[in-house]
Design a protein around this motif. Structure first.
Motif, PDB file in Angstrom:
ATOM      1  N   LEU A  24       1.797  -7.083 -10.633  1.00 34.27           N
ATOM      2  CA  LEU A  24       0.898  -5.994 -11.028  1.00 34.27           C
ATOM      3  C   LEU A  24       0.534  -5.116  -9.833  1.00 34.27           C
ATOM      4  O   LEU A  24      -0.502  -4.474  -9.823  1.00 34.27           O
ATOM      5  CB  LEU A  24      -0.381  -6.567 -11.654  1.00 34.27           C
ATOM      6  N   LEU A  45      -0.369  -1.494 -10.612  1.00 31.40           N
ATOM      7  CA  LEU A  45      -1.448  -1.229 -11.555  1.00 31.40           C
ATOM      8  C   LEU A  45      -2.812  -1.376 -10.913  1.00 31.40           C
ATOM      9  O   LEU A  45      -3.007  -2.166  -9.992  1.00 31.40           O
ATOM     10  CB  LEU A  45      -1.348  -2.178 -12.752  1.00 31.40           C
ATOM     11  N   GLN A  88      -8.020  -0.447 -14.487  1.00 29.51           N
ATOM     12  CA  GLN A  88      -7.244  -0.097 -15.680  1.00 29.51           C
ATOM     13  C   GLN A  88      -6.945  -1.332 -16.521  1.00 29.51           C
ATOM     14  O   GLN A  88      -7.038  -1.303 -17.742  1.00 29.51           O
ATOM     15  CB  GLN A  88      -5.946   0.597 -15.279  1.00 29.51           C
ATOM     16  N   ILE A  89      -6.598  -2.423 -15.862  1.00 29.30           N
ATOM     17  CA  ILE A  89      -6.311  -3.673 -16.587  1.00 29.30           C
ATOM     18  C   ILE A  89      -7.561  -4.137 -17.334  1.00 29.30           C
ATOM     19  O   ILE A  89      -7.501  -4.485 -18.509  1.00 29.30           O
ATOM     20  CB  ILE A  89      -5.810  -4.762 -15.616  1.00 29.30           C
ATOM     21  N   TYR A 105       2.587  -4.111 -19.730  1.00 26.17           N
ATOM     22  CA  TYR A 105       2.828  -2.874 -18.993  1.00 26.17           C
ATOM     23  C   TYR A 105       4.289  -2.700 -18.618  1.00 26.17           C
ATOM     24  O   TYR A 105       4.726  -1.620 -18.315  1.00 26.17           O
ATOM     25  CB  TYR A 105       1.976  -2.838 -17.726  1.00 26.17           C
TER      26      TYR A 105
END
Length: 110
Positions: free
Chosen positions: A73, A76, A80-81, A107
């Motif tokens: 991740l 990212l 946002q997660i 994602y």
């Protein structure tokens, strides 16, 4: 009642009517922060997610499970997660319960 009192009541009544008309036609002023938050929420509610249902075990976190189902991740944003998790599950990502099932956004194309 004197003529002055009748005149004052008349003027106040006219002002109230004008105020109501103005409010109905133009709406009530809202600060820009509230409008931008509402727009942001509307954009988030129209997001489409591919999700996977995962049972949470002791020691799991939203980030650890998100990384497990998506791979790395690094690209990212944590915020946002968390926002996506909150949007999908309608629950606080910091208070998930063990042995419960939650949906996690996908994602990547794994």
């Amino acid at each position: 009642m004197t003529a002055l009192q009748k005149w004052i009541i008349f003027v106040v009544t006219i002002l109230i009517i004008i105020s109501i008309y103005h409010d109905l036609v133009n709406g009530t002023a809202v600060n820009s922060t509230a409008v931008s938050q509402q727009t942001s929420m509307e954009e988030n509610t129209t997001k489409k997610f591919h999700v996977v249902k995962v049972k949470v075990h002791a020691g799991d976190t939203v980030l650890s499970i998100a990384e497990e189902v998506n791979g790395s991740l690094e690209t990212l944003d944590m915020k946002q997660i968390f926002d996506d998790f909150r949007l999908i599950n309608h629950t606080d990502p910091h208070n998930i319960k063990t042995e419960e099932y939650y949906y996690f956004p996908l994602y990547s194309n794994r």
